[in-house]
Scaffold this active site. Sequence first.
Site, PDB file in Angstrom:
ATOM      1  N   ARG A  46       9.301   4.798  -0.620  1.00 13.04           N
ATOM      2  CA  ARG A  46       9.327   4.726   0.847  1.00 13.04           C
ATOM      3  C   ARG A  46      10.788   4.607   1.281  1.00 13.04           C
ATOM      4  O   ARG A  46      11.563   3.871   0.664  1.00 13.04           O
ATOM      5  CB  ARG A  46       8.534   3.521   1.372  1.00 13.04           C
ATOM      6  CG  ARG A  46       7.026   3.708   1.351  1.00 13.04           C
ATOM      7  CD  ARG A  46       6.551   4.760   2.355  1.00 13.04           C
ATOM      8  NE  ARG A  46       5.102   4.938   2.337  1.00 13.04           N
ATOM      9  CZ  ARG A  46       4.451   5.847   1.620  1.00 13.04           C
ATOM     10  NH1 ARG A  46       5.118   6.685   0.849  1.00 13.04           N
ATOM     11  NH2 ARG A  46       3.139   5.937   1.673  1.00 13.04           N
ATOM     12  N   ASP A  67      13.336  11.452  -1.916  1.00 16.39           N
ATOM     13  CA  ASP A  67      12.198  12.209  -1.389  1.00 16.39           C
ATOM     14  C   ASP A  67      11.705  11.580  -0.095  1.00 16.39           C
ATOM     15  O   ASP A  67      10.811  12.095   0.560  1.00 16.39           O
ATOM     16  CB  ASP A  67      11.062  12.233  -2.426  1.00 16.39           C
ATOM     17  CG  ASP A  67       9.911  13.131  -1.988  1.00 16.39           C
ATOM     18  OD1 ASP A  67      10.185  14.292  -1.628  1.00 16.39           O
ATOM     19  OD2 ASP A  67       8.749  12.675  -1.986  1.00 16.39           O
ATOM     20  N   GLU A 101      12.621   9.071   8.487  1.00 18.95           N
ATOM     21  CA  GLU A 101      12.092  10.406   8.220  1.00 18.95           C
ATOM     22  C   GLU A 101      11.020  10.852   9.208  1.00 18.95           C
ATOM     23  O   GLU A 101      10.755  12.048   9.337  1.00 18.95           O
ATOM     24  CB  GLU A 101      11.499  10.466   6.810  1.00 18.95           C
ATOM     25  CG  GLU A 101      10.169   9.706   6.656  1.00 18.95           C
ATOM     26  CD  GLU A 101       9.559   9.825   5.259  1.00 18.95           C
ATOM     27  OE1 GLU A 101      10.293   9.644   4.275  1.00 18.95           O
ATOM     28  OE2 GLU A 101       8.351  10.096   5.165  1.00 18.95           O
ATOM     29  N   HIS A 123       9.641  14.338   1.445  1.00 17.49           N
ATOM     30  CA  HIS A 123       8.381  13.661   1.110  1.00 17.49           C
ATOM     31  C   HIS A 123       7.400  14.648   0.465  1.00 17.49           C
ATOM     32  O   HIS A 123       6.262  14.815   0.901  1.00 17.49           O
ATOM     33  CB  HIS A 123       7.763  13.021   2.363  1.00 17.49           C
ATOM     34  CG  HIS A 123       7.002  11.769   2.044  1.00 17.49           C
ATOM     35  ND1 HIS A 123       7.153  10.602   2.732  1.00 17.49           N
ATOM     36  CD2 HIS A 123       6.080  11.493   1.091  1.00 17.49           C
ATOM     37  CE1 HIS A 123       6.366   9.667   2.229  1.00 17.49           C
ATOM     38  NE2 HIS A 123       5.701  10.193   1.219  1.00 17.49           N
TER      39      HIS A 123
HETATM   40  P1  NAI Z   1       0.815   0.760  -7.122  1.00 24.63           P
HETATM   41  O1  NAI Z   1       0.188  -0.159  -6.155  1.00 24.63           O
HETATM   42  O2  NAI Z   1       0.002   1.256  -8.285  1.00 24.63           O
HETATM   43  O3  NAI Z   1       2.151   0.115  -7.701  1.00 24.63           O
HETATM   44  C1  NAI Z   1       3.069  -0.581  -6.913  1.00 24.63           C
HETATM   45  C2  NAI Z   1       3.670  -1.670  -7.782  1.00 24.63           C
HETATM   46  O4  NAI Z   1       4.673  -2.321  -7.018  1.00 24.63           O
HETATM   47  C3  NAI Z   1       2.654  -2.707  -8.240  1.00 24.63           C
HETATM   48  O5  NAI Z   1       2.724  -2.917  -9.622  1.00 24.63           O
HETATM   49  C4  NAI Z   1       3.072  -3.953  -7.463  1.00 24.63           C
HETATM   50  O6  NAI Z   1       2.825  -5.149  -8.176  1.00 24.63           O
HETATM   51  C5  NAI Z   1       4.558  -3.707  -7.300  1.00 24.63           C
HETATM   52  N1  NAI Z   1       5.149  -4.537  -6.265  1.00 24.63           N
HETATM   53  C6  NAI Z   1       4.581  -5.060  -5.154  1.00 24.63           C
HETATM   54  N2  NAI Z   1       5.468  -5.808  -4.484  1.00 24.63           N
HETATM   55  C7  NAI Z   1       6.619  -5.763  -5.186  1.00 24.63           C
HETATM   56  C8  NAI Z   1       7.891  -6.351  -5.013  1.00 24.63           C
HETATM   57  N3  NAI Z   1       8.151  -7.150  -3.966  1.00 24.63           N
HETATM   58  N4  NAI Z   1       8.837  -6.082  -5.922  1.00 24.63           N
HETATM   59  C9  NAI Z   1       8.587  -5.298  -6.999  1.00 24.63           C
HETATM   60  N5  NAI Z   1       7.383  -4.724  -7.222  1.00 24.63           N
HETATM   61  C10 NAI Z   1       6.423  -4.959  -6.332  1.00 24.63           C
HETATM   62  O7  NAI Z   1       1.357   1.990  -6.257  1.00 24.63           O
HETATM   63  P2  NAI Z   1       1.746   3.451  -6.775  1.00 24.63           P
HETATM   64  O8  NAI Z   1       0.571   4.350  -6.661  1.00 24.63           O
HETATM   65  O9  NAI Z   1       2.431   3.349  -8.075  1.00 24.63           O
HETATM   66  O10 NAI Z   1       2.759   3.895  -5.629  1.00 24.63           O
HETATM   67  C11 NAI Z   1       4.042   3.312  -5.516  1.00 24.63           C
HETATM   68  C12 NAI Z   1       4.641   3.735  -4.206  1.00 24.63           C
HETATM   69  O11 NAI Z   1       4.906   5.142  -4.239  1.00 24.63           O
HETATM   70  C13 NAI Z   1       3.689   3.571  -3.002  1.00 24.63           C
HETATM   71  O12 NAI Z   1       3.809   2.307  -2.459  1.00 24.63           O
HETATM   72  C14 NAI Z   1       4.159   4.632  -2.050  1.00 24.63           C
HETATM   73  O13 NAI Z   1       5.053   4.007  -1.165  1.00 24.63           O
HETATM   74  C15 NAI Z   1       4.903   5.633  -2.920  1.00 24.63           C
HETATM   75  N6  NAI Z   1       4.323   6.968  -2.904  1.00 24.63           N
HETATM   76  C16 NAI Z   1       5.127   8.020  -2.565  1.00 24.63           C
HETATM   77  C17 NAI Z   1       4.629   9.316  -2.543  1.00 24.63           C
HETATM   78  C18 NAI Z   1       5.485  10.499  -2.213  1.00 24.63           C
HETATM   79  O14 NAI Z   1       4.959  11.605  -2.004  1.00 24.63           O
HETATM   80  N7  NAI Z   1       6.788  10.375  -2.187  1.00 24.63           N
HETATM   81  C19 NAI Z   1       3.217   9.571  -2.859  1.00 24.63           C
HETATM   82  C20 NAI Z   1       2.480   8.385  -3.259  1.00 24.63           C
HETATM   83  C21 NAI Z   1       3.013   7.129  -3.255  1.00 24.63           C
END
Ligand code: NAI
Length: 344
Positions: free
Chosen positions: A234, A258, A263, A295
């Site tokens: 993000r 990305d 954005e 994105h």
């Molecule tokens: P997820 O929920 O599986 O993993 C997120 C991880 O971040 C979890 O392990 C969580 O414990 C950790 N986390 C939470 N708070 C934290 C903190 N304060 N410090 C460090 N780690 C922390 O989510 P996933 O599917 O892996 O997605 C990650 C991010 O990728 C999403 O939040 C989204 O913003 C982004 N994303 C971007 C896309 C794109 O097209 N560029 C597409 C899909 C997701």
Amino acid sequence: MRIAFFDAKPYDRPAFDRYGEANGVQFKYFETKLNADTVELANGFDGVCIFVNDTVDKAVIDRLAAMNVRIVALRCAGFNNVDMKYAFGKVHVLRVPAYSPYAVAEHTIALLLTSIRRIHKAYIRSRDFNFSLNGLTGFDLHGKTVGVIGTGKIGRVFIDICRGFGMKVLAFDKFPAKDLDNGDTVRYVELDELFEKSDIISLHCPLTDETYHTINAETLEKCKQGVVILNTSRGALVDAEALLQGIKSRKVGAACLDVYEEESDLFFEDNSGHILEDDVLARLISMPNVIVTSHQAFLTKEALENIAETTVNNIIDIFKNGQCANELCFKCSEAKDCGTGKCF
Ligand code: NAI
């Protein structure tokens, strides 16, 4: 069931039409984003389907509830654009928790390799029959240390790929995964150590109050000279102005983005005929060692299919059963896994 689909793009429609028709869910596509000015378009629908740059704030939630539009179906994983606390008890907020972590992790690696092996430069040169190699020297990934912030679904796939390259991984997560740290090639460390020892830093955590501007002037100061910053998570995880200063001072060796803090009015749209008002973004894009995609990391055939299928199933679950495993409640923004799925 009739769903108002906001911020619709041509690539969204085929899969949503197919899964919708097969399951009795009718989508009406609106190109505009959902916000307080456009929320009236949802009048008469059973729900809205939204993406990352739609805005579901207090005003929108109040109008949706007043119009008896009870479903906000996010066709993405992140939900920082929804006021979850305020939504509690007023609308069902559904999301697609995972559609292809591979899509995002692989795009992150694509950006990294493009950047450090100067593929973006070489591509343009060879199209002009300029076959000089001057200025294209890269570096091996093998043996380098990558810092991964957020070791959820995407972070873990990214780590697997990095290990395939022979990289060492320093990980940080608010909720570390017990099975990930092998004490050798993958280690959980405190953020400071990650900043100090990583050659490359990749962000895979959600945007929350805690993670806002994780990369800022102070944290960049702790980083290695020439650090490579990757953000496919993000935009506001990175203070874009601080990053720009880091690039200018040569502290940051390269950046691949990305996502971008501001954005929402730019990305996903063709702005090629417009004067770009955002000086920070314009300056970043002008840098030879910065790569920006808009994105795009999620955009694979597999991900689009999964997004449509899960979104339609989410909507049907709520209509038929009154609950859905992918329903969010405000607790989810405070705990790793709320697990209730029962906000109402
Ligand atoms: P997820 O929920 O599986 O993993 C997120 C991880 O971040 C979890 O392990 C969580 O414990 C950790 N986390 C939470 N708070 C934290 C903190 N304060 N410090 C460090 N780690 C922390 O989510 P996933 O599917 O892996 O997605 C990650 C991010 O990728 C999403 O939040 C989204 O913003 C982004 N994303 C971007 C896309 C794109 O097209 N560029 C597409 C899909 C997701």
